[in-house]
Design an enzyme around this catalytic site. Structure first.
Site, PDB file in Angstrom:
ATOM      1  CE  LYS A 120      -3.526   2.452   2.576  1.00  9.85           C
ATOM      2  NZ  LYS A 120      -4.532   2.403   3.629  1.00  9.85           N
TER       3      LYS A 120
ATOM      4  CE  LYS B  54      -6.151   1.943  -0.350  1.00  9.98           C
ATOM      5  NZ  LYS B  54      -6.441   2.030   1.046  1.00  9.98           N
TER       6      LYS B  54
HETATM    7  C1  PBG Z   1      -7.000   3.679   5.490  1.00  9.46           C
HETATM    8  C2  PBG Z   1      -7.533   3.383   4.151  1.00  9.46           C
HETATM    9  C3  PBG Z   1      -7.440   4.261   3.072  1.00  9.46           C
HETATM   10  C4  PBG Z   1      -8.104   3.664   2.021  1.00  9.46           C
HETATM   11  C5  PBG Z   1      -8.567   2.409   2.446  1.00  9.46           C
HETATM   12  N1  PBG Z   1      -8.179   2.243   3.779  1.00  9.46           N
HETATM   13  C6  PBG Z   1      -6.894   5.628   2.984  1.00  9.46           C
HETATM   14  C7  PBG Z   1      -5.607   5.976   3.556  1.00  9.46           C
HETATM   15  O1  PBG Z   1      -4.706   5.147   3.702  1.00  9.46           O
HETATM   16  O2  PBG Z   1      -5.479   7.154   3.906  1.00  9.46           O
HETATM   17  C8  PBG Z   1      -8.244   4.326   0.699  1.00  9.46           C
HETATM   18  C9  PBG Z   1      -9.265   3.814  -0.223  1.00  9.46           C
HETATM   19  C10 PBG Z   1      -9.622   4.744  -1.316  1.00  9.46           C
HETATM   20  O3  PBG Z   1      -9.002   5.799  -1.549  1.00  9.46           O
HETATM   21  O4  PBG Z   1     -10.578   4.411  -2.024  1.00  9.46           O
HETATM   22  N2  PBG Z   1      -6.618   2.697   6.308  1.00  9.46           N
END
Ligand code: PBG
Length: 349
Positions: free
Chosen positions: A217, A271
């Site tokens: 991520k 992601k």
């Molecule tokens: C946070 C989380 C995020 C997303 C999913 N879980 C955002 C972040 O890390 O700030 C993002 C998903 C999206 O942008 O659709 N744990």
């Protein structure tokens, strides 16, 4: 020159400037008609590939729109149950709910995440009661619950504490599993959380609860609309670069995935999605494990806003982008387009 004149010139034997090419292989032949294109198609997107992320909210209103995600609303628990029923009818395998937590319930250590009656737990048990056959994949991370918007515990001098956060995530995961979550998806990027959560789940009798790790991520700009949806954009102090990955790195993603598999992840995720297709492909090629991509909020917004502005054909862009994940080797995609795609595929069948 007209087409007719062009044809006459090129078919004339005297005209050496436009010879007939002598090619054994002409790849365009297989593209000449729809039947043939369908026959040679290498990758196909199906409803079985879809995981639908949706947003939850408490309060009297059934739905509250997300301004930066046109077409996406935050849903009350009752409304989420109705949408889960619709998703099941459409054949969508799983949902991934995320909560907008009342700001009054947020604190520096995200205590509300451990509350067995919090919005997520109530929604998960209501959904599983009404639609037991649909998979419910719940995020484990503290950002919806912390007053500073970070995924972990933040110290006064601005550090995110790893091991202290993992202990809280384990209790969060247990609360979700008890509510009926089928799969826990840790999205926090703390080190060691997969193994710790696996041990906690097993120790509490949740040996069947799966783990889908947000393994690679990235610290991405594409999460903007999501942070609007769960109300962390205004509150986030600083950025997440000390735990989420540097977008410049690729080998490091393989190390993250390798460790998460060794710690017991059943499925891994990359992601964001489209800007990281190279990572999806490397992960699938290297490990051959169930691999998912998250087409995140900013990717959804780019396609949907461009479509609404008339710049692109939204439906085609949606299908093209999701097919790209299949081509890269993904087994499935978390996408806000899930119900629309499933509806289109059902209508075409
Ligand atoms: C946070 C989380 C995020 C997303 C999913 N879980 C955002 C972040 O890390 O700030 C993002 C998903 C999206 O942008 O659709 N744990």
């Amino acid at each position: 020159m007209t087409i007719r004149a062009l044809r006459e010139t090129s078919s004339s034997a005297k005209n050496a400037a436009a010879p007939k090419l002598d090619l054994a292989t002409r790849l365009r032949r297989n593209r000449k008609a729809d039947w043939s294109r369908r026959l040679v198609r290498e990758n196909v997107l199906t409803t079985n590939d879809l995981i639908w992320p949706l947003f939850l909210i408490d309060g009297a209103e059934p739905r509250r729109p997300v301004a930066t995600m046109p077409g996406v609303d935050r849903l009350s628990v009752d409304e989420a149950v109705r949408e889960a029923e619709r998703a099941a009818r459409l054949g969508i395998p799983a949902l991934a709910p995320f909560p907008y937590v009342d700001p009054a319930l947020r604190d520096p250590v995200g205590s509300e995440a451990e509350n067995h009656r919090n919005l997520m737990c109530r929604a998960v048990s209501a959904i599983k009661k009404a639609v037991p056959e649909i998979g419910v994949i719940t995020d484990a991370a503290l950002d919806p619950y912390t007053s500073h918007g970070h995924d972990g515990v933040l110290t006064e001098d601005g550090r995110i504490l790893n091991d202290e956060t993992v202990a809280i995530l384990c209790r969060q995961a247990l609360a979700l599993a008890e509510a009926g979550a089928d799969c826990i998806a840790p999205s926090d990027m703390m080190d060691g959380r997969i193994g710790a959560i696996r041990t906690a789940l097993d120790g509490a009798g949740f040996g069947d609860v799966q783990i889908m790790s947000y393994a690679a991520k990235y610290a991405s700009a594409f999460y903007g609309p999501f942070r609007d949806a769960i109300g962390t954009k205004q509150t986030l102090i600083g950025d997440k670069r000390t735990y989420q990955m540097d977008p410049a790195n690729s080998d490091e993603a393989l190390r993250e995935v390798e460790i998460d598999i060794a710690e017991g992840a059943d499925m891994v995720m990359v992601k964001p999605g489209l800007p990281y297709l190279d990572i999806c492909q490397r992960v699938k090629d290297t490990f051959g494990v169930p691999t998912f991509a998250y087409q995140v909020s900013g990717e959804y917004a780019m396609i949907e806003m461009a479509a609404r502005a008339g710049a692109i054909d939204g439906e085609r862009a949606m299908i093209e982008s999701l097919t790209a994940f299949k081509r890269a080797g993904c087994d499935g995609i978390l996408t806000y387009f899930a119900p629309r795609v499933a509806g289109m595929l059902a209508a075409a069948a």
